[in-house]
Design a protein around this motif. Sequence first.
Motif, mmCIF file in Angstrom:
data_model
loop_
_atom_site.group_PDB
_atom_site.id
_atom_site.type_symbol
_atom_site.label_atom_id
_atom_site.label_comp_id
_atom_site.label_asym_id
_atom_site.label_seq_id
_atom_site.Cartn_x
_atom_site.Cartn_y
_atom_site.Cartn_z
ATOM 1 N N HIS A 234 -7.236 -1.568 4.950
ATOM 2 C CA HIS A 234 -6.295 -0.598 5.530
ATOM 3 C C HIS A 234 -6.252 0.664 4.663
ATOM 4 C CE1 HIS A 234 -2.775 0.664 7.802
ATOM 5 N NE2 HIS A 234 -2.029 0.698 6.717
ATOM 6 N N HIS B 251 0.866 -1.177 0.000
ATOM 7 C CA HIS B 251 0.000 0.000 0.000
ATOM 8 C C HIS B 251 0.900 1.223 0.000
ATOM 9 C CE1 HIS B 251 0.748 -0.969 4.234
ATOM 10 N NE2 HIS B 251 0.412 0.260 4.569
ATOM 11 N N HIS C 20 1.634 3.730 2.167
ATOM 12 C CA HIS C 20 2.201 4.380 3.356
ATOM 13 C C HIS C 20 3.732 4.462 3.309
ATOM 14 C CE1 HIS C 20 -1.660 3.520 5.883
ATOM 15 N NE2 HIS C 20 -1.751 4.611 5.162
ATOM 16 N N GLN D 78 6.175 1.676 3.986
ATOM 17 C CA GLN D 78 6.336 0.614 2.987
ATOM 18 C C GLN D 78 7.063 1.085 1.733
ATOM 19 O OE1 GLN D 78 3.401 0.747 4.919
ATOM 20 N NE2 GLN D 78 4.136 -1.089 5.938
ATOM 21 N N ASP E 142 -0.339 -4.301 5.688
ATOM 22 C CA ASP E 142 -1.133 -3.896 6.855
ATOM 23 C C ASP E 142 -2.610 -4.259 6.721
ATOM 24 O OD1 ASP E 142 1.043 -2.898 8.219
ATOM 25 O OD2 ASP E 142 0.773 -0.845 7.509
HETATM 26 ZN ZN LIG Z 1 0.007 1.124 6.493
#
Ligand SMILES: [Zn+2]
Length: 313
Positions: free
Chosen positions: A181, A106, A108, A111, A200
């Motif tokens: 998420h 994803h 974020h 990551q 996540d």
């Molecule tokens: Zn995350």
Amino acid sequence: MDQSGPTRRQMLKVAMGGAAGLVLGAPLRGRAQAPAQLLTSAAGIQRLTDDLFVITLPGEANVVAQASASGVLLVDGGSAAGAGPLMKAVASLPGAGAVHTIFNTHWHPEQTGLNEQLGTTGKTIIAHENTRLWLTTDVTWSWNGRRFKRLPKIAQPNKTFYTAGALDSGVRYGYIPDAAHTDGDMYVYFPRQNVLAVGDAVSGQGWPVVDWATGGWIGGIVGGLQRLRAVANEETRIVPGRGPVLAYADLKQQYDMYAKIYERLTTLLNRGRSPGEAVAAQPTKEFDAQMGNGDEFVRRAFESLWGYLSPDA
Ligand SMILES: [Zn+2]
């Protein structure tokens, strides 16, 4: 936000379909696995199979690394601040070469911190199209004011997909449209090793962050767990974004817990309760001893329902 991905309404339908039992193709059964061996390493490297590792650096999210003759495949890349130590840990893996591909589970920053370095050197960065879109724009979390800067073009995913895909090596990956998420969640499945990396979308450590600013919601956590159980089988080891490697039974246990909380929160919503009243109702009460204080999670999870279930959303 101008997003060419699915709308929230479409997402809701898909999420509901997932919760109602929509499943992906039958999972491949991997060969029986020996128990994970722990390498004694300051870098926190856990060896799952001969070629597959989980790297957990202090303060960083889990990174899955597959070392092969053609180089190293990564699932997630930690934060930008952790790029140096991570690359050192990758270089220390048995049979390691240069990183050739990275998946972003994803958008974020926990990551995607390695993206710029890898993109600049022409490596393949694979993500769901929604993840790429979030990385092209600035994001602010209204609940705490946290701001995220878009990534430069070179650091954005350069190979995106909508539903699923596979690599020549046999690694399969797919979208988790339930939006557990974020609305760009994906899994990566290693069939030969029978290991499923889920980012996540599943929390292995305490209550999850429900990032409803970019599409995540409590119903998606429930639907995502159900979907991932269908991708996995009873011998699958599941690597979450945070926390220890999970077993198949953990997915079921988490599903039961979040389904219960989801039901309680929708009941509170339907009774017109506010987020503060939802927190006061303690809908996570019997799980808090194991999971930690649930107040922040409940507040985000309850807010996340507005976007999906409120008539005017
Ligand atoms: Zn995350």
